[in-house]
Design a protein around this motif. Structure first.
Motif, PDB file in Angstrom:
ATOM      1  N   LYS A 172       0.845  -1.209   0.000  1.00 23.45           N
ATOM      2  CA  LYS A 172       0.000   0.000   0.000  1.00 23.45           C
ATOM      3  C   LYS A 172       0.872   1.249   0.000  1.00 23.45           C
ATOM      4  CE  LYS A 172      -3.760  -1.908   2.811  1.00 23.45           C
ATOM      5  NZ  LYS A 172      -3.005  -2.781   3.713  1.00 23.45           N
ATOM      6  N   GLU A 203       0.431   5.369   0.977  1.00 23.42           N
ATOM      7  CA  GLU A 203      -0.454   6.314   1.657  1.00 23.42           C
ATOM      8  C   GLU A 203      -0.130   7.725   1.191  1.00 23.42           C
ATOM      9  OE1 GLU A 203      -0.295   5.691   5.909  1.00 23.42           O
ATOM     10  OE2 GLU A 203      -0.094   3.525   5.628  1.00 23.42           O
ATOM     11  N   PHE A 204      -1.182   8.534   1.031  1.00 25.27           N
ATOM     12  CA  PHE A 204      -1.027   9.917   0.557  1.00 25.27           C
ATOM     13  C   PHE A 204      -1.713  10.847   1.560  1.00 25.27           C
ATOM     14  CE2 PHE A 204      -1.349   6.964  -3.023  1.00 25.27           C
ATOM     15  CZ  PHE A 204      -0.150   7.205  -3.683  1.00 25.27           C
ATOM     16  N   GLU A 213      -1.387  16.323  -0.015  1.00 22.79           N
ATOM     17  CA  GLU A 213      -0.981  16.475  -1.415  1.00 22.79           C
ATOM     18  C   GLU A 213       0.548  16.474  -1.505  1.00 22.79           C
ATOM     19  OE1 GLU A 213      -1.142  19.569  -5.166  1.00 22.79           O
ATOM     20  OE2 GLU A 213      -2.210  20.075  -3.334  1.00 22.79           O
ATOM     21  N   ARG A 236      -1.090   2.601 -12.410  1.00 26.17           N
ATOM     22  CA  ARG A 236      -1.768   2.480 -11.107  1.00 26.17           C
ATOM     23  C   ARG A 236      -2.722   3.654 -10.903  1.00 26.17           C
ATOM     24  NH1 ARG A 236       1.435   0.233  -5.818  1.00 26.17           N
ATOM     25  NH2 ARG A 236      -0.247   0.378  -4.311  1.00 26.17           N
ATOM     26  N   TRP A 237      -2.338   4.837 -11.346  1.00 22.61           N
ATOM     27  CA  TRP A 237      -3.169   6.045 -11.222  1.00 22.61           C
ATOM     28  C   TRP A 237      -4.435   5.908 -12.074  1.00 22.61           C
ATOM     29  CZ3 TRP A 237      -4.495  10.064 -14.681  1.00 22.61           C
ATOM     30  CH2 TRP A 237      -5.002  11.229 -14.106  1.00 22.61           C
ATOM     31  N   ARG A 296      -5.829   3.202 -12.825  1.00 20.16           N
ATOM     32  CA  ARG A 296      -6.654   2.180 -12.166  1.00 20.16           C
ATOM     33  C   ARG A 296      -7.308   2.705 -10.885  1.00 20.16           C
ATOM     34  NH1 ARG A 296      -3.490  -2.562  -9.241  1.00 20.16           N
ATOM     35  NH2 ARG A 296      -3.454  -0.924  -7.662  1.00 20.16           N
ATOM     36  N   ASP A 297      -6.486   3.258  -9.977  1.00 14.38           N
ATOM     37  CA  ASP A 297      -6.972   3.601  -8.635  1.00 14.38           C
ATOM     38  C   ASP A 297      -7.653   4.957  -8.568  1.00 14.38           C
ATOM     39  OD1 ASP A 297      -5.825   1.220  -7.959  1.00 14.38           O
ATOM     40  OD2 ASP A 297      -4.096   2.085  -6.928  1.00 14.38           O
ATOM     41  N   ASN A 298      -7.173   5.942  -9.327  1.00 17.11           N
ATOM     42  CA  ASN A 298      -7.708   7.298  -9.223  1.00 17.11           C
ATOM     43  C   ASN A 298      -8.815   7.584 -10.233  1.00 17.11           C
ATOM     44  OD1 ASN A 298      -5.231   7.264  -7.765  1.00 17.11           O
ATOM     45  ND2 ASN A 298      -5.158   9.490  -7.814  1.00 17.11           N
ATOM     46  N   LEU A 299      -8.638   7.144 -11.473  1.00 11.97           N
ATOM     47  CA  LEU A 299      -9.642   7.419 -12.503  1.00 11.97           C
ATOM     48  C   LEU A 299     -10.592   6.250 -12.719  1.00 11.97           C
ATOM     49  CD1 LEU A 299      -7.928   9.441 -15.358  1.00 11.97           C
ATOM     50  CD2 LEU A 299      -8.861  10.223 -13.190  1.00 11.97           C
ATOM     51  N   GLY A 300     -10.148   5.044 -12.377  1.00 13.91           N
ATOM     52  CA  GLY A 300     -11.010   3.870 -12.538  1.00 13.91           C
ATOM     53  C   GLY A 300     -11.312   3.498 -13.976  1.00 13.91           C
ATOM     54  N   PHE A 333       3.436  13.926 -11.739  1.00  9.60           N
ATOM     55  CA  PHE A 333       2.744  13.935 -10.451  1.00  9.60           C
ATOM     56  C   PHE A 333       3.663  14.362  -9.312  1.00  9.60           C
ATOM     57  CE2 PHE A 333       0.258  10.068 -12.269  1.00  9.60           C
ATOM     58  CZ  PHE A 333      -0.508  10.914 -13.065  1.00  9.60           C
TER      59      PHE A 333
END
Length: 530
Positions: free
Chosen positions: A44, A46-47, A50, A336-337, A339-343, A370
Motif C-alpha cells: 500500500k 499512503e497519501f 498532497e 496504477r493512477w 486504475r486507482d484514481n480514474l477507474g 505527479f
C-alpha cells in the motif's frame, strides 16, 4: 507409499526484491540463472497530504516474511529442497527513508517514499546556503539538491517528528533506506541485527562521498545529520549477517542462511542485465523509469541533467564501478493512477488492451509529472497534464498517451545520455514489470528509433541481487562471467515507423512538457503531522 524424491539441483540463491509497488521473493538456480519459484505481495501507498507519499515499514517487513514463506511452500510443492538455498540477496526501492528505535525495533514514523515532495521548501532553503550552482553537494555526491534523495527526508523527520527527535537525543534512533531496515530486521532486529547498507544505496542519500566511498562529515554537517544514526557502508557482495526468522515456521528453514548481496534496485538490474562493460546500458520500467549506463571505474559528471551514481562494488576488495543515470519519477505509477484514481482500468494489464483498440493517442499527450519532473529537467514545480483533448478523445486514447509518455520520457534521458557519453546507444536493453506490455515495447522502439531488446526472463533486478549474493566471498556458488548467462534468450523490437514521424511526435511531447512546468509555487508548509 514412499515419499517423492526431492528434485536435485545445483546450489540455489534467494532474492528479496522490495519495490515501491510490491515485494517479491524469488529463488534461482545458481548454475543456470533459471527462476524456480517466486511470490509477490502488493504494497500500500499512503497519501496523507498532497505531494506526500508514505508506506508502513512494518507492512513492508511483513510482506517480505510472507513472500519468503509462500515461495518456500511453492518450492516444497515442486519437491525442491529449500536447504539448497545457500545465500540471499536484497534489492530495494532506493532513497525511501526509515528511522526506527534500535531497542524496540519499532519504526518511529512511516517510511517517506522517494517520490515524496514535502521537502520542497527544505531544498530551497538549503540551496540558498550553497554558493554557485549546487556544486558543493553535487561534486561530492553526483546528485542535484532535490526532494528525491534521503538526506532531505531525514532532515524533515528530525525537524518535524518529536518521536524521532527524542530517540536521537537518547541514542536509540537508527536511519536507513529500505535495504538497511530489512537487513537489520532479518538478521535479528533488536536482538543483534546488523545495521548496514551497501555503496549503491549509500550513494543515493546525499550524505555519501562517491569518491572516498565514506559518509562525508561536511555533508552531514550541512544537512544537520548525526553520523551515529547512519548504517555502516559495505560492498554490494559480502556476507552481512545470517538470517534469523524463527517466528516463521516454513521460512524458519532459512535460519542461518547468509544475507550476502545488497544492491539498490537499479544497480541490481544493471548487474542482472550483465552490463559489466563501460558503455553498456539498461532501462528498467517499474513504478518509475531508470536508465543506467556503466561508465567503468571513473565518475562521469553530466552536463545534461543526469545523475552520477555508484553502479556496484562486487566484493570488499573489488573495484567500484560508476554509472550515469536518468531517473523518471512516473512510469508504471501512471497505470496504477489510471486504475486507482480514474477507474478507467480494473487491472494493470488492461491498459495494453485499451491502447490496442485505437493504436494511436489521436493527438492526445500526457505528461505524468505527479511528483514534478526528474531528469533531465529537475523541476519540482511541474505537475501532470493531459493536453490535445477533443470531443473524439476517449479512455483508449488516454491509455495510449500514458504508454507513450513513458517512452517519451525515456527518449529524453537517452538523448541526454548520448550527449554526455558521446557514443549513441545502438540498442536499448530493457527489464521490469512493464516490459510484458508489447505495445509499450514497440512504442519505445518507434520513439527511440533504435531496437529495444528484452530478456526472456524479465526479473533482472532480483537476478542481480541473487548474483551478488551467490558470488560473495564465503558463499562462492555463482560466477559472474558473462558466458554463464549466454542461454538467456532475447526478444527484439525493431522501429516500425519512419524517423520523421518519430521526431514529430517527440517534438509535440516536448511542447506539452513545457506547459507542465512552473505550475506550482513552493508549498507554504511542510510541517504538521496529519
Amino acid at each position: 507409499m514412499a515419499a517423492p524424491k526431492k528434485a536435485v539441483l545445483g546450489p540455489l540463491v534467494g532474492a528479496v526484491d522490495q519495490g515501491t509497488s510490491s515485494t517479491r521473493f524469488l529463488v534461482f538456480n545458481s548454475k543456470t540463472a533459471e527462476l524456480l519459484s517466486h511470490h509477490q505481495v502488493e504494497i500500500k501507498q499512503e497519501f496523507p497530504k498532497e505531494g506526500w507519499v508514505e508506506q508502513d515499514p512494518k507492512e513492508i517487513l511483513q510482506s517480505v516474511y510472507e513472500c519468503i514463506e509462500k515461495t518456500c511452500e511453492k518450492l516444497g510443492q515442486l519437491n525442491i529442497d529449500i536447504s539448497n538455498i545457500k545465500a540471499i540477496g536484497v534489492s530495494n526501492q532506493r532513497e525511501t527513508t526509515v528511522v526506527w528505535d534500535k531497542l524496540t525495533g519499532e519504526p518511529l514514523y512511516n517510511a517517506i517514499v522517494w517520490l515524496d515532495l514535502r521537502t520542497q521548501s527544505t531544498v530551497e532553503n538549503l540551496s540558498k546556503r550553497i554558493p554557485g550552482n549546487n556544486n558543493f553537494v553535487k561534486s561530492k555526491t553526483g546528485l542535484p539538491l532535490s526532494t528525491y534523495f534521503s538526506a532531505v527526508k531525514l532532515r524533515w523527520l528530525l525537524d518535524n517528528v518529536e518521536k524521532v527527535q527524542k530517540a536521537v537525543r537518547e541514542d536509540r534512533a537508527l536511519f536507513g533506506t529500505i535495504d538497511s531496515w530489512l537487513i537489520w530486521s532479518l538478521t535479528g532486529g533488536a536482538n543483534g541485527g546488523v545495521h548496514c547498507t551497501d555503496v549503491t544505496n549509500a550513494s543515493r542519500t546525499m550524505l555519501f562521498n562517491i569518491h572516498s566511498l565514506e559518509w562525508d562529515k561536511d555533508l552531514c554537517k550541512f544537512f544537520g545529520i548525526p553520523k551515529k544514526i547512519l548504517p555502516n557502508v559495505r560492498s554490494s557482495s559480502e556476507i552481512y549477517g545470517l538470517m534469523k526468522i524463527s517466528h516463521s515456521l516454513k521460512a524458519g528453514a532459512l535460519e542461518g542462511v547468509p544475507i550476502s548481496g545488497c544492491l539498490g534496485d537499479q544497480s541490481a538490474a544493471l548487474v542482472g542485465q550483465m552490463c559489466f562493460r563501460d558503455g553498456q546500458a539498461k532501462n528498467t520500467y517499474g513504478t518509475g523509469c531508470f536508465l543506467l549506463c556503466n561508465t567503468g571505474p571513473k565518475c562521469v559528471f553530466s552536463d545534461h541533467g543526469l545523475l552520477t551514481t555508484v553502479a556496484y562494488k562486487l566484493g570488499r576488495d573489488k573495484p567500484v564501478y560508476y554509472a550515469l543515470e536518468g531517473s523518471v519519477a512516473i512510469a508504471g505509477a501512471v497505470t496504477r493512477w489510471l486504475r486507482d484514481n480514474l477507474g478507467i482500468i480494473k487491472s494493470s494489464e488492461e491498459i495494453e488492451k485499451l491502447a490496442k483498440e485505437v493504436g494511436t493517442s489521436y493527438g492526445c499527450y500526457f505528461v505524468p509529472a505527479f511528483s514534478g519532473l526528474y531528469a533531465p529537467y529537475w523541476d519540482p514545480s511541474a505537475r501532470g497534464i493531459i493536453c490535445g483533448l477533443t470531443q473524439f478523445t476517449n479512455k483508449c486514447h488516454i491509455a495510449f498517451a500514458a504508454l507513450e509518455a513513458v517512452c517519451f520520457q525515456t527518449r529524453e534521458i537517452l538523448d541526454a545520455m548520448n550527449r554526455d557519453c558521446g557514443i549513441p546507444l545502438s540498442h536499448l536493453q530493457v527489464d521490469g514489470g512493464m516490459t510484458s506490455n508489447k505495445i509499450l515495447m514497440q512504442l519505445q522502439a518507434d520513439i527511440l528509433y533504435i531496437p529495444v531488446v528484452k530478456p526472456s526472463m524479465p526479473e533482472t533486478t532480483a537476478l542481480g541481487a541473487a548474483m551478488a549474493a551467490g558470488a560473495a566471498e564465503g558463499v562462492g556458488v555463482w560466477s559472474l562471467e558473462p558466458e554463464d548467462l549466454s542461454a538467456v534468450t532475447m526478444e527484439r523490437f525493431e522501429p516500425q515507423i519512419n524517423a520523421e514521424e518519430s521526431e514529430i511526435r517527440y517534438s509535440t511531447w516536448k511542447k506539452a512538457v513545457m506547459k507542465s512546468m512552473g505550475w506550482v509555487t513552493t508549498q507554504s508548509s511542510e510541517s504538521g503531522i496529519p
